[in-house]
Design an enzyme around this catalytic site. Structure first.
Site: not given
Ligand code: COA
Length: 375
Positions: A256, A314
Site C-alpha cells: 500500500h 483488496e
Molecule cells: N508485490 C510485489 N512487489 C511489490 C508489491 C506487491 N504487491 N507492492 C510493492 N512492491 C514492490 C515494488 O515493486 C517496489 O519494488 P522496487 O523498489 O524493486 O521497484 C517496492 O515494493 C516498493 O514499492 P512501493 O513504493 O511500496 O509501491 P507503491 O507505493 O508505488 O505502490 C501499490 C503501492 C498498492 C500500488 C503496490 O503495493 C501494488 O502494486 N500492490 C498490488 C496491487 C494492489 O493490491 N492494489 C490495491 C491497493 S489498495
C-alpha cells in the site's frame, strides 16, 4: 495544496497535502482509518451503509428518523436510475463492469440543486447500474429495485436475481462502509480535481470511476481471486508466489502507498468473512487466503526488507465478495458502489472550498533556441 518540489521520488505525490478534509484520515504507521470521527472498526459491521452515507454527507450519524429519510431517498434514487436505463443505449451491455459503469453514469445529468440530493441520486444509481450490468452479462433482464429494502440488500438482490441471505446482506453492508472513504486516494483526488473546476457531480463521479478502474487502485480484487483459485491448496502457496515474484510480477492485494502495517480494512473484512463462515456461508477460501497472505508477507519481507508490504483491503475483498455470491468481474464495480458515497462527500467539500486545484510541473523538454534559459 502545500508546496513541493517535483523530483523523480515525488512523482507519485507522496506526502503532498492537497486538501483539508473532515471526511477521513489514514494513519499509515499506526494502521488507523478514521471516518468523520469514528474508527473504521466502530462503523463497519455496526452501522448500515445508509447511516455511514449520512455521516459522510451531513457530518454526524443519523437519528432514527434521519436514517429512515436517507433510506427512503436512496430507494427512490434507485427507482429513478432504473427508469433511466432505457436511455443509456448499450452502456450496460459492455464486457467490462467498470467500462459499463463509466458509460452508464455518464448518461446521467444533475437535476437536483441540492448536493446531498445529487449524492443520493448517484449512490442509488451506482448500485442499480452495477446490478443491471451483471444481469445483462448473464443475458437476463435487470431486476427492478425495491425501494422498501435497505441499500445493500437491494443491491445484492438485484445483482444476484434472488433474495440474499441476511448474513450476506450484513457482509455487504460491512464491505460498503469499509471502502466508502479513504483519505486522498487516487480516485478521490481525481473526483476533487473535477469538482474544483466547478464541473458537476456526475463528472466528478465518472472521473472517480475512471481512476478506480486501474489495477493499482480498485482493480486488484479480481486478480486476488484468480490468484487464490490458481493456488487452490494452501501447500502450493509458497512455490506459486515465488514463481510470480521471480517473474517480476506483483502480488495483488499486498502493499500500500500509505500503510506500513496491515491495512486495518483487511482485518475488518477478515472478521466479516469469519462471521459468514460461522453461518456456514463462506467457502474454504478463508483458510487458503490466510495461508497465502502469510506466505506472501514472508516472501515480500525477504525481497523488500526495508518496505513493509502487508495485506491491503483488496485481499479480503476478493474472499468476501466471492462468498456472498458476486462474480469476480463485479468486484471493482462493487467497490465503486461503496466509494461513490465518498466521492460525492468530497465533491461537496471541494465545492465549498471553491478553489481550482491546479498544481505545477517542472519542464524538462527542449528549450527554444530563441530564448535564454533561466538560471
Ligand atoms: N508485490 C510485489 N512487489 C511489490 C508489491 C506487491 N504487491 N507492492 C510493492 N512492491 C514492490 C515494488 O515493486 C517496489 O519494488 P522496487 O523498489 O524493486 O521497484 C517496492 O515494493 C516498493 O514499492 P512501493 O513504493 O511500496 O509501491 P507503491 O507505493 O508505488 O505502490 C501499490 C503501492 C498498492 C500500488 C503496490 O503495493 C501494488 O502494486 N500492490 C498490488 C496491487 C494492489 O493490491 N492494489 C490495491 C491497493 S489498495
Amino acid at each position: 495544496m502545500s508546496a513541493s518540489k517535483a523530483t523523480p521520488s515525488t512523482t507519485g505525490l507522496e506526502g503532498v497535502v492537497v486538501a483539508e478534509t473532515r471526511l477521513s484520515e489514514v494513519d499509515g504507521q499506526r494502521g488507523q482509518l478514521i471516518v468523520s470521527g469514528y474508527t473504521v472498526e466502530e462503523l463497519a459491521g455496526h452501522v448500515s451503509f445508509e447511516s455511514a452515507c449520512w455521516l459522510l454527507w451531513r457530518g454526524e450519524l443519523p437519528d432514527p428518523s434521519q436514517l429512515e429519510e436517507v433510506r427512503r431517498a436512496l430507494g427512490k434514487a434507485r427507482e429513478r436510475a432504473f427508469q433511466a436505463i432505457p436511455r443509456m443505449g448499450d452502456a450496460l451491455r459492455m464486457g467490462d463492469g467498470m467500462e459499463s459503469l463509466r458509460a452508464a453514469l455518464a448518461h446521467l445529468t444533475v437535476s437536483n440543486p441540492d448536493l446531498v440530493g445529487q449524492s443520493i441520486d448517484l449512490t442509488g444509481a451506482a448500485a442499480v447500474l452495477l446490478a443491471g450490468w451483471l444481469r445483462h452479462r448473464l443475458e437476463q433482464t435487470p431486476e427492478a429495485p425495491n425501494p422498501e429494502l435497505g441499500h445493500a440488500e437491494d443491491l445484492l438482490r438485484m445483482a444476484l436475481g434472488r433474495p440474499p441471505s441476511p448474513r450476506a446482506v450484513e457482509a455487504l453492508n460491512t464491505y460498503l462502509v469499509t471502502v466508502m472513504d479513504h483519505g486522498m486516494n487516487a480516485s478521490t483526488l481525481a473526483a476533487r480535481v473535477v469538482a474544483s473546476t466547478g464541473s458537476d457531480m456526475v463528472s466528478a463521479v465518472v472521473a472517480g470511476v475512471c481512476a478506480l478502474k486501474g489495477p493499482l487502485h480498485g482493480g486488484a480484487p479480481g486478480p486476488v481471486l484468480e490468484m487464490l483459485q490458481s493456488i487452490d491448496y494452501p501447500s502450493r502457496a509458497r512455490s506459486w508466489l515465488e514463481r510470480e515474484l521471480a517473474a517480476g510480477r506483483r502480488i495483488m492485494g499486498m502493499g500500500h502507498r500509505i500503510y506500513r502495517v496491515r491495512d486495518p480494512r483487511a482485518a475488518v473484512l477478515e472478521q466479516a468473512i469469519e462471521r459468514l463462515a460461522r453461518a456456514g456461508l463462506a467457502n474454504e477460501k478463508l483458510e487458503l487466503a490466510r495461508t497465502v497472505e502469510r506466505e506472501a508477507e514472508r516472501l515480500l519481507q525477504e525481497k523488500h526488507p526495508d518496505r513493509a508490504l502487508r495485506a491491503n483491503v483488496e485481499f479480503y475483498t476478493a474472499v468476501l465478495l466471492d462468498a456472498i455470491g458476486l462474480p469476480s468481474a463485479a468486484f471493482s464495480p462493487t467497490f465503486a458502489a461503496g466509494r461513490v458515497a465518498g466521492w460525492c462527500a468530497h465533491y461537496i467539500e471541494q465545492h465549498a472550498v471553491g478553489r481550482l486545484i491546479r498544481p505545477a510541473s517542472r519542464y524538462v523538454g527542449p528549450w527554444p533556441k530563441s530564448l535564454e534559459r533561466p538560471k
